[in-house]
Design a protein around this motif. Structure first.
Motif, PDB file in Angstrom:
ATOM      1  N   SER A  92       0.845  -1.196   0.000  1.00  0.00           N
ATOM      2  CA  SER A  92       0.000   0.000   0.000  1.00  0.00           C
ATOM      3  C   SER A  92       0.876   1.241   0.000  1.00  0.00           C
ATOM      4  CB  SER A  92      -0.908   0.003   1.231  1.00  0.00           C
ATOM      5  OG  SER A  92      -0.142  -0.011   2.424  1.00  0.00           O
ATOM      6  N   GLU A  93       2.156   1.096   0.371  1.00  0.00           N
ATOM      7  CA  GLU A  93       3.067   2.231   0.411  1.00  0.00           C
ATOM      8  C   GLU A  93       3.318   2.809  -0.977  1.00  0.00           C
ATOM      9  OE1 GLU A  93       6.574   0.972   2.434  1.00  0.00           O
ATOM     10  OE2 GLU A  93       5.733   1.332   4.408  1.00  0.00           O
ATOM     11  N   ASN A  95       1.072   3.304  -3.173  1.00  0.00           N
ATOM     12  CA  ASN A  95       0.006   4.307  -3.309  1.00  0.00           C
ATOM     13  C   ASN A  95       0.312   5.536  -2.466  1.00  0.00           C
ATOM     14  OD1 ASN A  95      -2.742   5.083  -4.263  1.00  0.00           O
ATOM     15  ND2 ASN A  95      -3.185   5.058  -2.061  1.00  0.00           N
ATOM     16  N   ASP A  96       0.908   5.331  -1.288  1.00  0.00           N
ATOM     17  CA  ASP A  96       1.298   6.461  -0.441  1.00  0.00           C
ATOM     18  C   ASP A  96       2.315   7.350  -1.156  1.00  0.00           C
ATOM     19  OD1 ASP A  96      -0.365   5.491   1.535  1.00  0.00           O
ATOM     20  OD2 ASP A  96       1.246   4.440   2.603  1.00  0.00           O
ATOM     21  N   ARG A 127      -0.898  -6.748  -5.527  1.00  0.00           N
ATOM     22  CA  ARG A 127      -1.018  -6.013  -4.262  1.00  0.00           C
ATOM     23  C   ARG A 127      -1.027  -4.500  -4.505  1.00  0.00           C
ATOM     24  NH1 ARG A 127       2.979 -10.039  -2.856  1.00  0.00           N
ATOM     25  NH2 ARG A 127       2.005 -11.711  -1.638  1.00  0.00           N
ATOM     26  N   ARG A 130      -4.412  -3.467  -5.801  1.00  0.00           N
ATOM     27  CA  ARG A 130      -5.447  -3.457  -4.773  1.00  0.00           C
ATOM     28  C   ARG A 130      -5.525  -2.114  -4.049  1.00  0.00           C
ATOM     29  NH1 ARG A 130      -5.342  -9.259  -1.561  1.00  0.00           N
ATOM     30  NH2 ARG A 130      -6.019 -10.551  -3.325  1.00  0.00           N
ATOM     31  N   TYR A 131      -4.375  -1.488  -3.869  1.00  0.00           N
ATOM     32  CA  TYR A 131      -4.339  -0.251  -3.081  1.00  0.00           C
ATOM     33  C   TYR A 131      -4.262   1.014  -3.929  1.00  0.00           C
ATOM     34  CZ  TYR A 131      -3.574  -3.105   1.086  1.00  0.00           C
ATOM     35  OH  TYR A 131      -3.721  -4.027   2.095  1.00  0.00           O
ATOM     36  N   GLU A 133      -4.860   4.140  -6.042  1.00  0.00           N
ATOM     37  CA  GLU A 133      -5.981   5.032  -6.340  1.00  0.00           C
ATOM     38  C   GLU A 133      -5.846   5.664  -7.716  1.00  0.00           C
ATOM     39  OE1 GLU A 133      -6.564   7.787  -3.125  1.00  0.00           O
ATOM     40  OE2 GLU A 133      -6.161   6.260  -1.616  1.00  0.00           O
ATOM     41  N   GLY A 248     -10.260  -2.272  -6.044  1.00  0.00           N
ATOM     42  CA  GLY A 248      -9.265  -1.859  -5.061  1.00  0.00           C
ATOM     43  C   GLY A 248      -8.883  -2.982  -4.125  1.00  0.00           C
ATOM     44  N   LYS A 249      -9.051  -2.777  -2.822  1.00  0.00           N
ATOM     45  CA  LYS A 249      -8.588  -3.737  -1.824  1.00  0.00           C
ATOM     46  C   LYS A 249      -9.282  -5.085  -1.942  1.00  0.00           C
ATOM     47  CE  LYS A 249      -7.314  -0.166   1.521  1.00  0.00           C
ATOM     48  NZ  LYS A 249      -7.504   0.374   2.877  1.00  0.00           N
ATOM     49  N   LYS A 276      -9.397   2.047 -10.609  1.00  0.00           N
ATOM     50  CA  LYS A 276     -10.100   1.727  -9.383  1.00  0.00           C
ATOM     51  C   LYS A 276     -11.535   2.232  -9.398  1.00  0.00           C
ATOM     52  CE  LYS A 276      -9.644   2.007  -4.343  1.00  0.00           C
ATOM     53  NZ  LYS A 276      -8.846   2.517  -3.233  1.00  0.00           N
TER      54      LYS A 276
END
Length: 277
Positions: A92-93, A95-96, A127, A130-131, A133, A248-249, A276
């Motif tokens: 998810s990082e 996406n961060d 993965r 999934r996160y 955006e 997404g997730k 997404k």
């Protein structure tokens, strides 16, 4: 398109992604953010001992050397390239990092010979998808042309897919791509009549954009599976790219009333872009 993120692991597949991203960056004068997720053992990250710190420093220096070698290639000359190293925690990082830097697109490489299923099931690319955006472009071989003039957008025209559709329309308009929408009509209990399909599409477009003008670019095909229908249609129109919605997730959308998105891309040789929902 101003910033493109390319997660790399120094494999052949990530080199394909980097080359593709570089072509896109040159075409749209975008900045490349080349990201490596440095996987360190938890004990190395949390320990304060001298030996552990030395080990962490060694791994970091080794990664920086690999990074320098990866980025010392001709196809990156003239591009603005920013290398980023993050300690591995969760994908998810990615996406961060995208949010922090205002990125517009993530480009990732994936497995080749055995198809895209590895990408979407249990892999790093899955993965990230999934996160993410923002759109994710997955490639499994060298992409010679990134114009993506003809795009096949696979969708079941349910209300849930409207956000993904609108994101795709916005991006492909900027890229001057011709986007065709495809609905795959399946046999047995999933079968719809022509009237039923057209009604669903009309309701979708009215909710999404307030008019029926895009209906001229909607196509219907019948097949025994969504995968077969989408791939057959993509070949028929000479598509350069397949686009898909994702939840997404929750993983890729179970669009087309139960068919899983990874089945669509399982045998695709074309690049696949996800949006997404």
């Amino acid at each position: 398109m101003e910033k493109i993120i390319v997660p790399v692991d120094f494999s052949e597949h990530s080199e394909h992604a980097l080359q593709t991203a570089a072509k896109l960056a040159k075409k749209y004068q975008a900045e490349l953010l080349v990201l490596h997720m440095l996987e360190m053992p938890e004990m190395v990250l949390t320990s304060t001992g001298k030996k552990q710190n030395e080990k962490a420093g060694f791994l970091l220096r080794l990664t920086e050397q690999k990074f320098a070698k990866l980025l010392d290639v001709g196809f990156l000359i003239g591009l603005k390239v920013t290398p980023i190293i993050k300690h591995f925690k969760m994908f998810s990082e990615v996406n961060d990092v995208a949010k922090e830097n205002g990125a517009d697109l993530i480009v990732m490489g994936t497995q080749g010979a055995s198809g895209f299923k590895e990408m979407f099931v249990g892999s790093n690319t899955e993965r990230v998808i999934r996160y993410a955006e923002i759109p994710v472009l997955a490639v499994k071989k060298k992409v010679m042309d990134v114009s993506f003039e003809v795009v096949a957008f696979a969708c079941d025209f349910s209300e849930a897919c409207i956000p993904a559709y609108l994101k795709a329309v916005k991006l492909f308009e900027k890229m001057n791509s011709k986007m065709y929408l495809v609905y795959v009509n399946l046999p047995n209990d999933k079968f719809k009549s022509s009237v039923e399909m057209e009604k669903q599409v009309a309701e979708f477009l009215m909710k999404a954009c307030g008019n029926l003008q895009p209906m001229k670019n909607v196509h219907y095909t019948s097949d025994y599976s969504v995968e077969a229908g989408v791939l057959s249609f993509s070949n028929k129109i000479g598509a350069d790219l397949i686009a898909l919605p994702t939840h997404g997730k929750k993983g890729l959308a179970h669009f087309f009333e139960g068919s899983v998105g990874e089945d669509v891309a399982n045998h695709a040789t074309l690049p696949v872009m996800t949006f997404k929902i």
